[in-house]
Design a protein around this motif. Structure first.
Motif, mmCIF file in Angstrom:
data_model
loop_
_atom_site.group_PDB
_atom_site.id
_atom_site.type_symbol
_atom_site.label_atom_id
_atom_site.label_comp_id
_atom_site.label_asym_id
_atom_site.label_seq_id
_atom_site.Cartn_x
_atom_site.Cartn_y
_atom_site.Cartn_z
ATOM 1 N N GLN A 336 26.007 20.477 0.251
ATOM 2 C CA GLN A 336 26.545 20.415 -1.110
ATOM 3 C C GLN A 336 26.111 19.149 -1.825
ATOM 4 O O GLN A 336 25.925 19.143 -3.043
ATOM 5 C CB GLN A 336 28.076 20.491 -1.055
ATOM 6 C CG GLN A 336 28.609 21.842 -0.592
ATOM 7 C CD GLN A 336 30.080 21.819 -0.271
ATOM 8 O OE1 GLN A 336 30.631 20.798 0.125
ATOM 9 N NE2 GLN A 336 30.746 22.961 -0.427
ATOM 10 N N LEU A 337 25.946 18.063 -1.078
ATOM 11 C CA LEU A 337 25.549 16.799 -1.703
ATOM 12 C C LEU A 337 24.176 16.901 -2.361
ATOM 13 O O LEU A 337 23.987 16.473 -3.493
ATOM 14 C CB LEU A 337 25.523 15.674 -0.645
ATOM 15 C CG LEU A 337 26.879 15.220 -0.113
ATOM 16 C CD1 LEU A 337 26.696 14.156 0.954
ATOM 17 C CD2 LEU A 337 27.745 14.683 -1.248
ATOM 18 N N PHE A 338 23.224 17.472 -1.630
ATOM 19 C CA PHE A 338 21.875 17.614 -2.184
ATOM 20 C C PHE A 338 21.904 18.524 -3.402
ATOM 21 O O PHE A 338 21.346 18.204 -4.447
ATOM 22 C CB PHE A 338 20.925 18.168 -1.123
ATOM 23 C CG PHE A 338 19.489 18.264 -1.588
ATOM 24 C CD1 PHE A 338 18.742 17.115 -1.835
ATOM 25 C CD2 PHE A 338 18.883 19.495 -1.769
ATOM 26 C CE1 PHE A 338 17.428 17.192 -2.254
ATOM 27 C CE2 PHE A 338 17.574 19.588 -2.196
ATOM 28 C CZ PHE A 338 16.841 18.438 -2.430
ATOM 29 N N LYS A 339 22.585 19.665 -3.283
ATOM 30 C CA LYS A 339 22.638 20.615 -4.388
ATOM 31 C C LYS A 339 23.353 20.024 -5.603
ATOM 32 O O LYS A 339 22.967 20.268 -6.742
ATOM 33 C CB LYS A 339 23.325 21.910 -3.935
ATOM 34 C CG LYS A 339 22.538 22.674 -2.875
ATOM 35 C CD LYS A 339 23.260 23.931 -2.443
ATOM 36 C CE LYS A 339 22.520 24.624 -1.302
ATOM 37 N NZ LYS A 339 21.174 25.048 -1.657
ATOM 38 N N SER A 340 24.393 19.231 -5.362
ATOM 39 C CA SER A 340 25.148 18.665 -6.481
ATOM 40 C C SER A 340 24.343 17.626 -7.245
ATOM 41 O O SER A 340 24.593 17.388 -8.429
ATOM 42 C CB SER A 340 26.448 18.035 -5.974
ATOM 43 O OG SER A 340 26.183 16.869 -5.194
ATOM 44 N N GLN A 341 23.383 16.996 -6.571
ATOM 45 C CA GLN A 341 22.594 15.956 -7.228
ATOM 46 C C GLN A 341 21.342 16.487 -7.912
ATOM 47 O O GLN A 341 20.729 15.796 -8.703
ATOM 48 C CB GLN A 341 22.203 14.885 -6.201
ATOM 49 C CG GLN A 341 23.370 14.059 -5.713
ATOM 50 C CD GLN A 341 24.130 13.414 -6.866
ATOM 51 O OE1 GLN A 341 23.559 12.682 -7.664
ATOM 52 N NE2 GLN A 341 25.418 13.714 -6.954
ATOM 53 N N ILE A 342 20.949 17.735 -7.583
ATOM 54 C CA ILE A 342 19.734 18.301 -8.178
ATOM 55 C C ILE A 342 19.809 18.284 -9.699
ATOM 56 O O ILE A 342 18.845 17.953 -10.376
ATOM 57 C CB ILE A 342 19.510 19.749 -7.674
ATOM 58 C CG1 ILE A 342 19.098 19.737 -6.197
ATOM 59 C CG2 ILE A 342 18.445 20.456 -8.498
ATOM 60 C CD1 ILE A 342 17.786 19.064 -5.920
ATOM 61 N N GLY A 343 20.978 18.649 -10.244
ATOM 62 C CA GLY A 343 21.117 18.707 -11.692
ATOM 63 C C GLY A 343 20.812 17.405 -12.394
ATOM 64 O O GLY A 343 20.282 17.396 -13.512
ATOM 65 N N SER A 344 21.094 16.288 -11.751
ATOM 66 C CA SER A 344 20.840 14.989 -12.375
ATOM 67 C C SER A 344 19.353 14.648 -12.410
ATOM 68 O O SER A 344 18.939 13.716 -13.080
ATOM 69 C CB SER A 344 21.592 13.883 -11.620
ATOM 70 O OG SER A 344 21.091 13.744 -10.299
ATOM 71 N N TYR A 345 18.543 15.429 -11.681
ATOM 72 C CA TYR A 345 17.105 15.169 -11.653
ATOM 73 C C TYR A 345 16.345 15.979 -12.702
ATOM 74 O O TYR A 345 15.151 15.797 -12.893
ATOM 75 C CB TYR A 345 16.528 15.530 -10.273
ATOM 76 C CG TYR A 345 17.062 14.711 -9.129
ATOM 77 C CD1 TYR A 345 17.614 13.450 -9.344
ATOM 78 C CD2 TYR A 345 17.031 15.194 -7.836
ATOM 79 C CE1 TYR A 345 18.111 12.700 -8.289
ATOM 80 C CE2 TYR A 345 17.522 14.447 -6.767
ATOM 81 C CZ TYR A 345 18.063 13.201 -7.017
ATOM 82 O OH TYR A 345 18.545 12.470 -5.970
ATOM 83 N N LEU A 346 17.035 16.890 -13.375
ATOM 84 C CA LEU A 346 16.366 17.777 -14.309
ATOM 85 C C LEU A 346 16.522 17.277 -15.739
ATOM 86 O O LEU A 346 17.519 16.667 -16.089
ATOM 87 C CB LEU A 346 16.946 19.186 -14.190
ATOM 88 C CG LEU A 346 17.026 19.763 -12.770
ATOM 89 C CD1 LEU A 346 17.632 21.157 -12.801
ATOM 90 C CD2 LEU A 346 15.662 19.792 -12.112
ATOM 91 N N THR A 347 15.528 17.560 -16.568
ATOM 92 C CA THR A 347 15.592 17.191 -17.980
ATOM 93 C C THR A 347 15.934 18.431 -18.796
ATOM 94 O O THR A 347 15.967 19.551 -18.276
ATOM 95 C CB THR A 347 14.248 16.615 -18.460
ATOM 96 O OG1 THR A 347 13.265 17.679 -18.458
ATOM 97 C CG2 THR A 347 13.768 15.498 -17.546
#
Length: 427
Positions: A336-347
């Motif tokens: 869940q940690l990796f998936k939850s942080q993916i959004g912060s990497y997208l523009t």
């Protein structure tokens, strides 16, 4: 009467292979004599997220739109794409439809809902007749106009509609419950993975602050490292359409569409004949990651390369992470940690997990022995979850098959539902 009595009235040969015998009191009528056949006028770009009216497109998903083109009872089906013969909608009221969606309206001597069920059950038989493929690219109006409908009386149509509304609703509820259970199992699986890769397996271990807010505390003896210090992130192969060849002439390119439920899926394959650098040849235990996609939700999905998927290459919208501890890191990427942080990497303009962002992702790493114990534990848990989820998915497939069979038998007169009453519904 019994719930599913075989039709007791006389039969006549329909002279249609997939239709077989029909009740002698039913008529065979071409669809063009039963309704008007038109198409929608809107395009995909016309959809509005919070629009006022339903917007029927070429998939099961119903979009939204702010203006309507129809205000009536209608049946719709996809005119091209993968939804041909498979996607059907019934609606009464204000709506709009895609320009490649056929819209049936102004029904004559028939009930719209009966036509909906009839097409949903039988159109695919006619669409795929004489076609070696399991799908066709488009649906032509003459085929629809001449499509034969076995039509009972108005009263019998109403009985069939009432019967199918009840039964399909019942089956759909069972399917929805199983889908909800699968979602809960997936959530539980992710929670177990996240707990194991950040806290370990010992509930009494002494903890320390990781220094990363969204990771929180980790075991005191674990190390917090950036991914780039553990291995290499490699961007996939760029190739042109002219490089694409048949299966026997080239090398398989693994793409984001080949990543499904943490495994490599081969239903959608592409092969290329071009120079592939050795670094872009997959190795066992590589982690294949979807790093660019039109759907934000798919960014970060990953699969572990096994012996069957090694010695291939991978496309430019994917990234491979290669290290000596990938069996452990794979579970971090599924957490869940990796998936939850993916959004912060997208523009806002592009859905992409860049090599730079991936390399700088922080992870908590235990020693070799503990890492192997955690990996073994999670592999065992994965097998348990996979078995349960597979059984639930098989049950869903069986329910869908039963629903389709029930519709077919009712709309072709194979079963007699003229005296069906609501209280006969299955519990």
């Amino acid at each position: 009467m019994n719930r599913f009595n075989k039709m007791s009235q006389g039969k006549t040969n329909s002279v249609v292979d997939w239709l077989g015998d029909i009740p002698s009191s039913w008529e065979l009528i071409r669809l063009r004599f039963l309704c008007c056949i038109g198409t929608g006028s809107k395009d995909t770009v016309d959809n509005v997220i919070n629009g006022k009216y339903p917007f029927f497109v070429r998939s099961d998903n119903v979009e939204k739109i702010d203006e309507f083109t129809h205000d009536e009872e209608a049946v719709m089906t996809a005119g091209d794409g993968v939804g041909v013969g498979r996607v059907f909608h019934y609606y009464k009221g204000k709506f709009a439809a895609h320009q490649r969606v056929y819209v049936f309206t102004k029904f004559n001597n028939c009930k719209a809902k009966f036509i909906y069920y009839y097409l949903k059950s039988n159109l695919a038989f006619e669409v795929l007749k004489g076609n070696a493929k399991s799908t066709v690219d488009s649906l032509r109006r003459p085929m629809l106009a001449n499509f034969l409908v076995s039509l009972p009386s108005f009263n019998e149509q109403e009985s069939i509609i009432r019967f199918l509304d009840d039964k399909t609703s019942e089956i759909d509820s069972l399917i929805a419950a199983k889908k909800k259970l699968i979602d809960l199992l997936e959530e539980q699986r992710q929670a177990i993975i996240t707990e194991a890769v950040t806290k370990g397996l010992d509930p009494n271990v002494k903890m320390k602050d990781s220094g990363v807010e969204w990771i929180g505390e980790i075991p005191e003896h674990w190390n917090l490292l950036r991914i780039k210090y553990l291995g290499d992130a490699i961007l996939g192969l760029t190739y042109s359409p002219s490089d694409v060849v048949s299966k026997n002439e080239g090398k398989l390119v693994l793409r984001s569409s080949n990543i499904r439920n943490g495994k490599i899926d081969y239903n959608d394959t592409v092969y290329v004949n071009c120079a592939v650098p050795p670094k872009l040849i997959t190795k066992e235990h590589d982690i294949l990651i979807c790093s660019r996609n039109g759907s934000r939700e798919l960014i970060g999905k990953c699969a572990l390369i096994d012996r069957n998927s090694q010695d291939q290459t991978f496309g430019a919208f994917t990234t491979v992470f290669r290290s000596e501890i990938n069996e452990f890191l794979f579970y971090i990427f599924q957490s869940q940690l990796f998936k939850s942080q993916i959004g912060s990497y997208l523009t806002s303009t592009i859905n992409q997990l860049t090599i730079s962002k991936l390399r700088n992702f922080p992870v908590a790493i235990p020693n070799d022995l503990e890492r192997k114990k955690i990996t073994n534990f999670l592999q065992k848990k994965a097998l348990e979850f996979d078995s349960i989820i597979k059984n639930e998915k098989n049950a869903i497939d069986n329910l869908k098959e039963y629903r389709q069979s029930l519709i077919y038998e009712a709309v072709t007169g194979k079963i007699d539902v003229r005296d069906y009453k609501k209280e006969e519904a299955l519990s």
